[in-house]
Design a protein around this motif. Structure first.
Motif, PDB file in Angstrom:
ATOM      1  N   VAL A 178       0.841  -1.202   0.000  1.00  0.00           N
ATOM      2  CA  VAL A 178       0.000   0.000   0.000  1.00  0.00           C
ATOM      3  C   VAL A 178       0.877   1.254   0.000  1.00  0.00           C
ATOM      4  N   PRO A 179       1.347   1.680  -1.172  1.00  0.00           N
ATOM      5  CA  PRO A 179       2.097   2.934  -1.258  1.00  0.00           C
ATOM      6  C   PRO A 179       1.145   4.130  -1.291  1.00  0.00           C
ATOM      7  N   PRO A 180       1.651   5.346  -1.061  1.00  0.00           N
ATOM      8  CA  PRO A 180       0.784   6.522  -1.112  1.00  0.00           C
ATOM      9  C   PRO A 180       0.524   7.006  -2.538  1.00  0.00           C
ATOM     10  N   VAL A 187       1.766 -10.172  -5.167  1.00  0.00           N
ATOM     11  CA  VAL A 187       1.816  -8.822  -4.607  1.00  0.00           C
ATOM     12  C   VAL A 187       0.560  -8.076  -5.043  1.00  0.00           C
ATOM     13  N   LEU A 188      -0.303  -7.764  -4.058  1.00  0.00           N
ATOM     14  CA  LEU A 188      -1.497  -6.970  -4.331  1.00  0.00           C
ATOM     15  C   LEU A 188      -1.166  -5.510  -4.050  1.00  0.00           C
ATOM     16  N   THR A 189      -1.102  -4.702  -5.099  1.00  0.00           N
ATOM     17  CA  THR A 189      -0.729  -3.297  -4.951  1.00  0.00           C
ATOM     18  C   THR A 189      -1.951  -2.406  -5.141  1.00  0.00           C
ATOM     19  N   ARG A 190      -2.203  -1.568  -4.138  1.00  0.00           N
ATOM     20  CA  ARG A 190      -3.264  -0.572  -4.249  1.00  0.00           C
ATOM     21  C   ARG A 190      -2.795   0.711  -3.586  1.00  0.00           C
ATOM     22  N   SER A 191      -3.049   1.825  -4.251  1.00  0.00           N
ATOM     23  CA  SER A 191      -2.653   3.118  -3.687  1.00  0.00           C
ATOM     24  C   SER A 191      -3.818   4.086  -3.770  1.00  0.00           C
ATOM     25  N   PRO A 192      -3.821   5.121  -2.923  1.00  0.00           N
ATOM     26  CA  PRO A 192      -4.849   6.152  -3.030  1.00  0.00           C
ATOM     27  C   PRO A 192      -4.670   6.951  -4.322  1.00  0.00           C
ATOM     28  N   THR A 193      -5.653   7.763  -4.637  1.00  0.00           N
ATOM     29  CA  THR A 193      -5.619   8.528  -5.887  1.00  0.00           C
ATOM     30  C   THR A 193      -4.583   9.638  -5.874  1.00  0.00           C
ATOM     31  N   SER A 194      -4.138  10.037  -4.683  1.00  0.00           N
ATOM     32  CA  SER A 194      -3.076  11.046  -4.578  1.00  0.00           C
ATOM     33  C   SER A 194      -2.373  10.873  -3.241  1.00  0.00           C
ATOM     34  N   PRO A 195      -1.136  11.390  -3.113  1.00  0.00           N
ATOM     35  CA  PRO A 195      -0.412  11.258  -1.843  1.00  0.00           C
ATOM     36  C   PRO A 195      -1.051  11.997  -0.681  1.00  0.00           C
ATOM     37  N   THR A 196      -2.023  12.852  -0.969  1.00  0.00           N
ATOM     38  CA  THR A 196      -2.700  13.581   0.119  1.00  0.00           C
ATOM     39  C   THR A 196      -4.075  12.998   0.438  1.00  0.00           C
ATOM     40  N   ALA A 197      -4.432  11.888  -0.213  1.00  0.00           N
ATOM     41  CA  ALA A 197      -5.718  11.225   0.083  1.00  0.00           C
ATOM     42  C   ALA A 197      -5.521  10.278   1.255  1.00  0.00           C
ATOM     43  N   PHE A 198      -5.324  10.847   2.435  1.00  0.00           N
ATOM     44  CA  PHE A 198      -4.940  10.069   3.613  1.00  0.00           C
ATOM     45  C   PHE A 198      -5.997   9.037   4.003  1.00  0.00           C
ATOM     46  N   ALA A 199      -7.252   9.453   4.042  1.00  0.00           N
ATOM     47  CA  ALA A 199      -8.334   8.548   4.447  1.00  0.00           C
ATOM     48  C   ALA A 199      -8.464   7.376   3.476  1.00  0.00           C
ATOM     49  N   ILE A 212       1.205  -7.099   5.368  1.00  0.00           N
ATOM     50  CA  ILE A 212       0.934  -5.782   4.797  1.00  0.00           C
ATOM     51  C   ILE A 212       2.224  -4.973   4.812  1.00  0.00           C
ATOM     52  N   ALA A 213       2.610  -4.463   3.643  1.00  0.00           N
ATOM     53  CA  ALA A 213       3.726  -3.527   3.528  1.00  0.00           C
ATOM     54  C   ALA A 213       3.141  -2.176   3.154  1.00  0.00           C
ATOM     55  N   VAL A 214       3.503  -1.145   3.876  1.00  0.00           N
ATOM     56  CA  VAL A 214       2.893   0.162   3.655  1.00  0.00           C
ATOM     57  C   VAL A 214       3.943   1.260   3.732  1.00  0.00           C
ATOM     58  N   SER A 215       3.822   2.220   2.835  1.00  0.00           N
ATOM     59  CA  SER A 215       4.567   3.469   2.948  1.00  0.00           C
ATOM     60  C   SER A 215       3.548   4.538   3.302  1.00  0.00           C
ATOM     61  N   PRO A 216       3.525   4.997   4.545  1.00  0.00           N
ATOM     62  CA  PRO A 216       2.449   5.892   4.982  1.00  0.00           C
ATOM     63  C   PRO A 216       2.471   7.239   4.259  1.00  0.00           C
ATOM     64  N   ILE A 218      -1.797  -9.988  11.347  1.00  0.00           N
ATOM     65  CA  ILE A 218      -1.078  -9.749  10.095  1.00  0.00           C
ATOM     66  C   ILE A 218       0.188  -8.944  10.387  1.00  0.00           C
ATOM     67  N   PRO A 219       1.368  -9.493  10.067  1.00  0.00           N
ATOM     68  CA  PRO A 219       2.601  -8.725  10.253  1.00  0.00           C
ATOM     69  C   PRO A 219       2.596  -7.475   9.376  1.00  0.00           C
ATOM     70  N   VAL A 220       3.246  -6.420   9.857  1.00  0.00           N
ATOM     71  CA  VAL A 220       3.298  -5.144   9.144  1.00  0.00           C
ATOM     72  C   VAL A 220       4.750  -4.768   8.878  1.00  0.00           C
ATOM     73  N   ILE A 221       5.022  -4.412   7.619  1.00  0.00           N
ATOM     74  CA  ILE A 221       6.313  -3.850   7.231  1.00  0.00           C
ATOM     75  C   ILE A 221       6.073  -2.396   6.841  1.00  0.00           C
ATOM     76  N   VAL A 222       6.852  -1.484   7.405  1.00  0.00           N
ATOM     77  CA  VAL A 222       6.748  -0.074   7.058  1.00  0.00           C
ATOM     78  C   VAL A 222       7.981   0.310   6.246  1.00  0.00           C
ATOM     79  N   VAL A 223       7.759   0.859   5.067  1.00  0.00           N
ATOM     80  CA  VAL A 223       8.876   1.332   4.259  1.00  0.00           C
ATOM     81  C   VAL A 223       8.821   2.850   4.157  1.00  0.00           C
TER      82      VAL A 223
END
Length: 394
Positions: free
Chosen positions: A42-44, A73-85, A102-106, A124-129
């Motif tokens: 889940v990248p931003p 690898v299931l990749t999904r990102s928000p529509t923009s880096p400022t779409a926090f919710a 879950i791997a996430v770049s907040p 679910i283990p979490v990896i933060v990048v």
């Protein structure tokens, strides 16, 4: 058939454990069954640096799938880096799907924190990048990234070097290095420690800053790091207010247009806190005939506006190699994806991983650019060993 084989594998493993046997002596049919691992990434954003990271998540998965795994690898990102919710909703969906890791770049740390807590509660283990700074209150299995403050400090030292300090850029004292030398923060601090206050004051330049999301965690950390270094060099002046480009090329372009218009003939550099914004600034300066370029390490033509930035992707490496951007600080996006998949598979297999994996931000410039792309030097992953030690069924 796969579910049936998975049950046989689990039964064989349980029997082997009960008898005190290792996985190595399980029947070949059990040992050879591919182990299913689903990674929710889940990248931003899915452009620029995050496209690079995603590509290497998938390349590592492809490599794993040739050595006894079935990694998706299931990749999904928000529509923009400022779409926090929106990013939070995506993490919640990954939890509902029951992904293995879950791997996430907040996009913003505080916003995703409750969702990451819920992921851990679901087992679910979490990896933060994208950062090494621990997120308080979240049991993160591994952090893959870099210190954002240090990354910007490296960029600031590159600016200092270019405008007269010791190093590998500009007209200052040259230091003997090879293309493999790590031009990291320790390298730059060592050079600066040998400069007198008088020498530091002789370095003169006027520059402007394009930041990310104003007030955000990542942008604030990078601004603080960049400015902290420049405090040592009173002759380097930052003009005007910092312009927020929201990590976006189009907005970075607009910032650069405003900056260049406000400084028609007396600006020496622009530092953009990400390369999407930096590439936008490069295009604007070039279109106005104000882009400073280098050839074989030397400035070409009259002094104009030099572009410095952070991140490093295949596109920006091309521009650095062409001499259109002076220097950029690498944050290791290929490493994020490559080792992100490795750590995710290990966690799914019940194998302990490093709590932190430090990318060590360092300077990329014309001489060493091709060490990074198109073929970054990445450590080979021993998938066979991971498969042998994997406690997860197919």
């Amino acid at each position: 058939m796969r579910k049936h084989l998975s049950k046989l594998t689990s039964l064989a493993a349980s029997t082997a454990l009960a008898l005190g046997l290792s996985a190595a002596v399980l029947p070949a049919s059990a040992q050879d069954a591919p182990v299913d691992v689903t990674i929710g990434w889940v990248p931003p954003d899915i452009t620029g640096v995050f496209k690079t990271a995603t590509n290497f998540f998938e390349l590592a998965a492809k490599d794993a799938n040739q050595h006894g795994f079935n990694v998706q690898v299931l990749t999904r990102s928000p529509t923009s880096p400022t779409a926090f919710a929106e990013q939070v909703s995506i993490i919640e969906d990954m939890i509902q799907r029951g992904v293995d890791v879950i791997a996430v770049s907040p996009a913003e740390v505080a916003t995703v924190k409750p969702a990451l807590i819920r992921a851990r509660e679901a087992g679910i283990p979490v990896i933060v990048v994208n950062l090494l700074e621990p997120i308080e209150g979240v049991d993160v299995s591994s952090y893959i990234g870099f210190d954002n403050t240090q990354g910007a400090e490296v960029s600031a030292y590159s600016v200092v070097d270019y405008f007269g300090g010791p190093g590998v850029l500009g007209a200052g004292d040259k230091v003997e290095v090879t293309p493999e030398t790590y031009l990291d923060l320790a390298f730059w601090k060592d050079l600066a420690s040998k400069m007198s206050d008088e020498d530091k004051a002789k370095i003169k330049a006027r520059g402007a800053i394009i930041e990310g999301v104003a007030g955000g965690f990542f942008s604030t950390a990078r601004l603080n790091g960049f400015r902290e270094v420049l405090k040592q060099f009173p002759g380097i002046e930052i003009v005007g207010n910092t312009c927020a480009g929201d990590w976006n090329r189009e907005k970075g372009t607009r910032c650069a247009e405003d900056i260049l218009q406000a400084n028609p003939g007396n600006l020496d550099f622009i530092w953009a806190a990400s390369n999407e914004m930096g590439l936008g600034a490069m295009l604007v300066a070039g279109s106005q005939g104000r882009l400073e370029t280098v050839e074989d390490g030397a400035t070409v033509g009259d002094a104009k506006v030099a572009i410095f930035t952070n991140d490093v992707t295949p596109e920006s490496v091309d521009r650095i190699a062409e001499g259109k951007m002076i220097a950029e600080t690498t944050h290791g996006f290929a490493d994020w994806g490559w080792f992100g998949t490795k750590f995710a598979v290990e966690l799914a297999c019940g194998i302990e991983v490093d709590k932190t994996f430090d990318i060590r931000p360092r300077t990329v410039y014309q001489v060493n650019a091709r060490n990074f792309y198109p073929d970054p030097k990445l450590e080979a992953i021993d998938w066979a060993a991971i498969r042998t030690n994997c406690k997860k069924g197919g």
